[in-house]
Design an enzyme around this catalytic site. Structure first.
Site, mmCIF file in Angstrom:
data_model
loop_
_atom_site.group_PDB
_atom_site.id
_atom_site.type_symbol
_atom_site.label_atom_id
_atom_site.label_comp_id
_atom_site.label_asym_id
_atom_site.label_seq_id
_atom_site.Cartn_x
_atom_site.Cartn_y
_atom_site.Cartn_z
ATOM 1 N N HIS A 124 -0.780 67.912 76.987
ATOM 2 C CA HIS A 124 -0.046 68.113 75.737
ATOM 3 C C HIS A 124 -0.832 69.146 74.931
ATOM 4 O O HIS A 124 -2.016 68.936 74.629
ATOM 5 C CB HIS A 124 0.046 66.792 74.977
ATOM 6 C CG HIS A 124 0.458 66.955 73.550
ATOM 7 N ND1 HIS A 124 1.655 67.531 73.184
ATOM 8 C CD2 HIS A 124 -0.184 66.637 72.380
ATOM 9 C CE1 HIS A 124 1.750 67.552 71.862
ATOM 10 N NE2 HIS A 124 0.646 67.017 71.357
ATOM 11 N N CYS A 155 4.175 62.676 69.558
ATOM 12 C CA CYS A 155 4.409 63.606 70.674
ATOM 13 C C CYS A 155 4.492 62.913 72.029
ATOM 14 O O CYS A 155 4.667 63.583 73.055
ATOM 15 C CB CYS A 155 3.301 64.668 70.706
ATOM 16 S SG CYS A 155 3.166 65.608 69.179
ATOM 17 N N GLU A 165 10.198 63.356 67.278
ATOM 18 C CA GLU A 165 9.713 62.875 65.990
ATOM 19 C C GLU A 165 10.348 63.690 64.867
ATOM 20 O O GLU A 165 9.875 63.683 63.736
ATOM 21 C CB GLU A 165 8.186 62.931 65.906
ATOM 22 C CG GLU A 165 7.569 64.287 66.164
ATOM 23 C CD GLU A 165 6.048 64.227 66.127
ATOM 24 O OE1 GLU A 165 5.499 64.231 65.013
ATOM 25 O OE2 GLU A 165 5.428 64.176 67.205
#
Length: 392
Positions: A235, A113, A81
């Site tokens: 994550h 993400c 990103e």
């Protein structure tokens, strides 16, 4: 017979500078415990202007690609990103820097993400259909929220490179996964901005809700329970976030299983604590950290939760292979992190503002002390100038 497909090798790169979170806390008038315990971060990677997502990806991928691998790579999927062009893919720049064959498909994937996970799943499907092919998957980002902002403590950057093949040395990806998408404004970066906008508390709540949703859906598809997992990885833009997710499901485990899962989480977040937020690469640095520091055995199943604000979540699983330690250079990775040098808050602030701006003007960057194999030398006529340092 269906081929086993998964991650054969992993490489990781982050620049050779970091900021101590204690120093940042004191400079911002905060209790250091808020950063070390409340957020769960110890060090934050500092990205010099001579590194961007393309160069960091090249430095990570160079660790794992042999000449034979390069000849067999048929696709590069670059999750980021922090793209550098609204048209041309970072993957095209990367394929050129790595001298990959001209018949390589090269594509950039964007969904906050989550991009690298989309790349990994697409790569796995591709290799299942073409078992002799190899796919290079990248998760590379520079997390920027701005100086003196609430998100400043969760900045960082780096790149994870994964080679997806049949008969992988590290992790075999299981074919079932669960995913969930909703249009949510918890985090975004409008065109023309170099720093993200985020509603931090809301984003954390969405992250946790999505985890429960995909975890429940995965269990319904597979009939598996938490007892089937040796570890759960997440994550982790900051490590406390992953811990909150783990705590949501720990009551489903027996006391002994809880101890094992908590120990595995501690191993999975060690490297992230000392690098910071990698956006698309955060889950994959967590997996690599688990394989490096944990106590896994062949046949262990690990669960993987990927999340990208905006928002998309996915839960999938992988089986640890007997040769998993052959898939990464542990000594090299340890040295990479240990040999970085600390910068002061003033130096960090100066470097933060030195990156290429959006003006398009010609820039020649200071490259005299560049140590990385691949680096950014500047910009001329709105074109980035990538260079490769001779390697002994």
């Amino acid at each position: 017979m269906t081929e086993t497909v998964g991650i054969d090798r992993m490489g990781f790169y982050t620049p050779d500078m970091y900021l101590e979170m204690t120093d940042l806390a004191l400079a911002r008038g905060e209790d250091p415990a808020k950063y070390h315990v409340g957020i769960g971060q110890d060090k934050q990677a500092v990205i010099p202007p001579t590194q961007d997502v393309v160069t960091m990806a090249a430095n990570a991928a160079a660790q794992i690609l042999t000449p034979a691998d390069k000849a067999a790579v048929k696709m590069v999927l670059f999750g980021t990103e922090s793209g550098i062009d609204n048209s041309k893919a970072t993957a095209v720049y990367l394929a050129h820097l790595l001298d990959l064959p001209a018949d390589t498909r090269a594509v950039e994937i964007k969904q906050a993400c989550y991009g690298a996970t989309a790349g990994l799943q697409l790569a796995a499907d591709y290799v299942r259909a073409r078992p002799t092919a190899k796919v290079l998957v990248i998760g590379a980002d520079i997390a920027r929220y701005g100086l003196h902002t609430a998100g400043e403590v969760t900045q960082g950057g780096g790149a994870v490179a994964m080679l997806v093949t049949a008969q992988p040395r590290m992790l075999a990806l299981e074919p079932v996964s669960a995913y969930h998408t909703a249009d949510v404004m918890d985090f975004w970066r409008p065109l023309g901005r170099t720093e993200a906008l985020v509603d931090g508390r809301y984003s954390t709540n969405v992250y946790l809700d999505f985890f429960k949703t995909v975890w429940t859906a995965y269990q319904a598809q597979t009939q598996r329970t938490i007892a089937d997992f040796a570890a759960l990885t997440f994550h982790i833009p900051f490590t406390k976030m992953g811990l909150k997710a783990l705590r949501q499901v720990l009551p489903e485990a027996t006391p002994d299983q809880q101890v094992r899962l908590q120990a595995a989480f501690e191993a999975s977040q060690l490297d992230n604590r000392n690098v910071g937020n990698l956006y698309t690469g955060s889950l994959y640095l967590s997996i690599l950290s688990l394989l490096r520091h944990g106590h896994l055995q062949a046949g262990d199943r690990i669960g993987c939760y990927s999340y990208g604000s905006g928002a998309e979540g996915e839960f999938y699983s992988a089986i640890v292979q007997p040769t998993f330690r052959q898939g990464f250079d542990d000594e090299r990775l340890t040295a990479l992190l240990a040999n970085r040098h600390a910068v002061s808050v003033a130096e960090y602030e100066a470097l933060f503002t030195q990156r290429l701006d959006l003006s398009g003007r010609d820039v020649q960057l200071p490259i005299g002390e560049v140590s990385a194999q691949y680096y950014l030398a500047g910009r001329h006529q709105q074109q980035r100038l990538y260079r490769q340092r001779a390697v002994d």
